[in-house]
Scaffold this active site. Structure first.
Site, PDB file in Angstrom:
ATOM      1  N   VAL A 269      32.902  46.230  32.821  1.00 42.43           N
ATOM      2  CA  VAL A 269      32.777  47.600  32.583  1.00 42.43           C
ATOM      3  C   VAL A 269      33.620  48.077  31.481  1.00 42.43           C
ATOM      4  O   VAL A 269      33.609  48.785  30.715  1.00 42.43           O
ATOM      5  CB  VAL A 269      33.151  48.511  34.167  1.00 42.43           C
ATOM      6  N   GLU A 293      43.368  47.505  32.799  1.00 48.23           N
ATOM      7  CA  GLU A 293      43.881  46.310  33.640  1.00 48.23           C
ATOM      8  C   GLU A 293      42.491  45.987  34.223  1.00 48.23           C
ATOM      9  O   GLU A 293      42.012  46.704  34.958  1.00 48.23           O
ATOM     10  CB  GLU A 293      44.966  46.665  34.609  1.00 48.23           C
ATOM     11  N   CYS A 327      43.678  42.557  42.600  1.00 45.74           N
ATOM     12  CA  CYS A 327      43.078  42.171  41.525  1.00 45.74           C
ATOM     13  C   CYS A 327      44.134  41.045  40.960  1.00 45.74           C
ATOM     14  O   CYS A 327      44.117  40.096  40.261  1.00 45.74           O
ATOM     15  CB  CYS A 327      43.281  43.135  40.098  1.00 45.74           C
ATOM     16  N   GLU A 425      35.577  35.596  39.308  1.00 50.49           N
ATOM     17  CA  GLU A 425      36.239  36.343  40.176  1.00 50.49           C
ATOM     18  C   GLU A 425      35.468  36.744  41.406  1.00 50.49           C
ATOM     19  O   GLU A 425      34.101  37.201  41.337  1.00 50.49           O
ATOM     20  CB  GLU A 425      36.631  37.587  39.558  1.00 50.49           C
TER      21      GLU A 425
END
Length: 543
Positions: A269, A293, A327, A425
């Protein structure tokens, strides 16, 4: 203040409350949880201080009780977005001209309100809407956000105090101007503190903001807007416009007054937003600041000298707190064969003792993942590992969405250091371990550095200082927040400024002065006290 050099109080990190049995904070929180569960609220957009309802509705549900609706919220469309941009532009001149001490006072007041009367409400909203345990909510929606609101005014004062030297006959000074236009803040579901900081960090520096909270965290965002209002934030400074990414983001990023993006979310994104800004660059009045971030594939690297119990604690807390939806969560680990022989069975046994369930049960360590898309994505990774000849699941691996989106903490061991679960991820409670040969410590450090496109957080577990130093050197660019003998999560404002590079973002370090500098544009002023009265220089005289 016109006739005084005001000092912002030196900030101290907010203490984490313990919520022991019969403590005032535990009683207040349980009462607020029950109160919020009893009611279903209607959440409007907030534009120029007004509640705006579009009638295009979304739902806020408990991830651990997916059929329990906490609220409905109104989504922004083109009309509301244009109205929000107009509100931000209208509010900007007065807000930018407001004395910095007054802007500081608003957020210092917000900190004290959050430390006091708003604490139970924000924690309860985060627990219910984002399925956080009491401890995970307390360190997030209370302590970290309070710290942002105390440290950022202090950093703002330090930025303004940085002034150039002056020579005789002139005075040089520096003005830190807010950016021309509005800031677009896009915040994630997993941290209420991030949702509360991304719009307010630019605002404290004199900017006005359009804020799009994650659709799965509009519930806690509603309480944040109430906090801003109670603290005295003027109308139009922060305008909350929930909605889908395309429906909100596309018109916002096409607007010529866009001055900056403050983003936390997924790497794809963010990269698409950067690309959109690049394609639109000739439209803008100025070059937008882009601060983001994004993702992580965070590691725990274990040396043979590491303490086994300390390593086990770092693995479990780092990987499974808040269901691995940080994250910074540990998602991959590298463990030497000699130590793995001691750790394998104990790690599996410990993981099986982890209690999972409703956050209202304070004995739980894990709750549910955020929603159906997240559940399906994580389950797909677990099923992939189950079907692979290169992987073995030694703990967990089960999941159930009948009541809520529950996934067991899962430990996968792979024989392939480039196995999919070591690279991509996952953003869930899945830890993948590669056991490396005992004589390949340095080679495996390079492997860790080169395996993932991300570079957010990482840990070295070791007692041998030479091994630690080697890891620090080889993994220099593998993590923006690097930990020695600790889990790779839990950065504290003012102590460990947070951010990573590579595919993990722009590393502008939330929780430090560095981030605030991104939201100002400096102007240098030279005032000449004795201007020259002739254009000629002395060397031109030959007499």
């Amino acid at each position: 203040m016109a006739n005084g050099l005001v000092k912002v109080p030196e900030p101290k990190n907010e203490p984490v409350l313990s919520y022991q049995p019969q403590s005032p904070e535990k009683l207040a929180l349980k009462s607020k949880l029950a109160e919020l569960k009893r009611s279903q609220i209607d959440i409007p957009m907030v534009i120029d201080g007004e509640d705006i309802r579009s009638g295009d509705l979304g739902e806020c549900c408990c991830p651990h009780q997916k059929n329990h609706i906490l609220a409905t919220y109104h989504k922004a469309g083109a009309k509301e977005i244009e109205r929000a941009i107009d509100a931000a532009n209208k509010a900007r001149p007065l807000w930018a001209a407001m004395p910095w001490e007054s802007r500081a006072a608003i957020f210092l007041k917000a900190a004290d309100l959050l430390a006091g009367p708003f604490r139970a409400a924000l924690n309860a909203a985060t627990m219910l809407g984002q399925s956080k345990t009491v401890y995970q909510a307390e360190i997030d929606s209370a302590c970290e956000l309070i710290d942002f609101y105390r440290f950022n005014p202090y950093y703002m004062q330090q930025i303004y105090a940085q002034q150039p030297e002056s020579s005789r006959g002139c005075w040089n000074y520096l003005e830190q101007r807010p950016l021309e236009g509005f800031i677009f803040a896009v915040t994630p579901f997993n941290f209420t503190s991030i949702a509360g900081n991304l719009p307010t960090a630019p605002a404290i520096m004199g900017n006005t903001v359009l804020w799009k909270p994650a659709s799965s965290a509009v519930y806690s965002a509603f309480f944040l807007m109430q906090l801003f209002k109670a603290a005295g934030l003027p109308d139009g400074v922060i305008n909350m416009i929930p909605g889908s990414g395309g429906q909100v983001g596309t018109p916002v990023m096409n607007h010529p007054d866009l001055a900056g993006i403050h983003f936390t979310g997924s790497t794809p994104v963010f990269q698409n937003m950067w690309k959109t800004i690049g394609n639109n660059i000739t439209k803008y009045h100025s070059y937008p600041r882009i601060v983001g971030e994004t993702g992580g594939k965070d590691f725990i690297f274990v040396h043979a000298s590491a303490d086994p119990d300390e390593t086990l604690t770092a693995l479990i807390r780092g990987a499974f707190e808040y269901q691995g939806q940080k994250c910074s969560a540990a998602s991959r680990a590298y463990i030497p064969d000699i130590l793995w022989k001691k750790l394998k069975s104990k790690l599996a046994e410990l993981v099986e003792t982890i209690k999972m369930g409703d956050p209202e049960d304070f004995t739980n360590f894990l709750c549910a993942v955020i929603d159906k898309p997240a559940f399906d994505s994580i389950v797909e990774y677990i099923e992939y590992a189950k079907a692979s000849s290169e992987a073995e699941i030694i703990a967990g691996g089960n999941f159930d969405e009948s009541k809520g989106y529950f996934i067991e903490p899962t430990v996968v061991v792979t024989t392939n250091p480039k196995f999919r679960l070591m690279v991509e991820e996952i953003f869930g409670p899945v830890l993948t371990i590669y056991v490396y040969p005992d004589d390949k410590y340095e080679d495996s450090l390079h492997l860790c550095d080169q395996t993932s496109p991300y570079a957010l957080t990482g840990t070295i577990m070791a007692r041998d200082r030479r091994a630690i130093n080697l890891a620090i050197e080889i993994l220099r660019n593998a993590a923006g927040n690097f930990y020695i003998n600790d889990k790779p999560t839990g950065a504290v404002v003012g102590q460990q400024p947070f951010g990573g590079s590579r595919a993990s973002g722009t590393n502008d370090k939330a929780g430090s002065m560095i981030n605030l500098l991104r939201w100002v544009s400096p102007r240098t002023v030279k005032e000449n006290f004795v201007p020259p009265r002739s254009y000629e220089y002395p060397h031109m005289n030959e007499a």
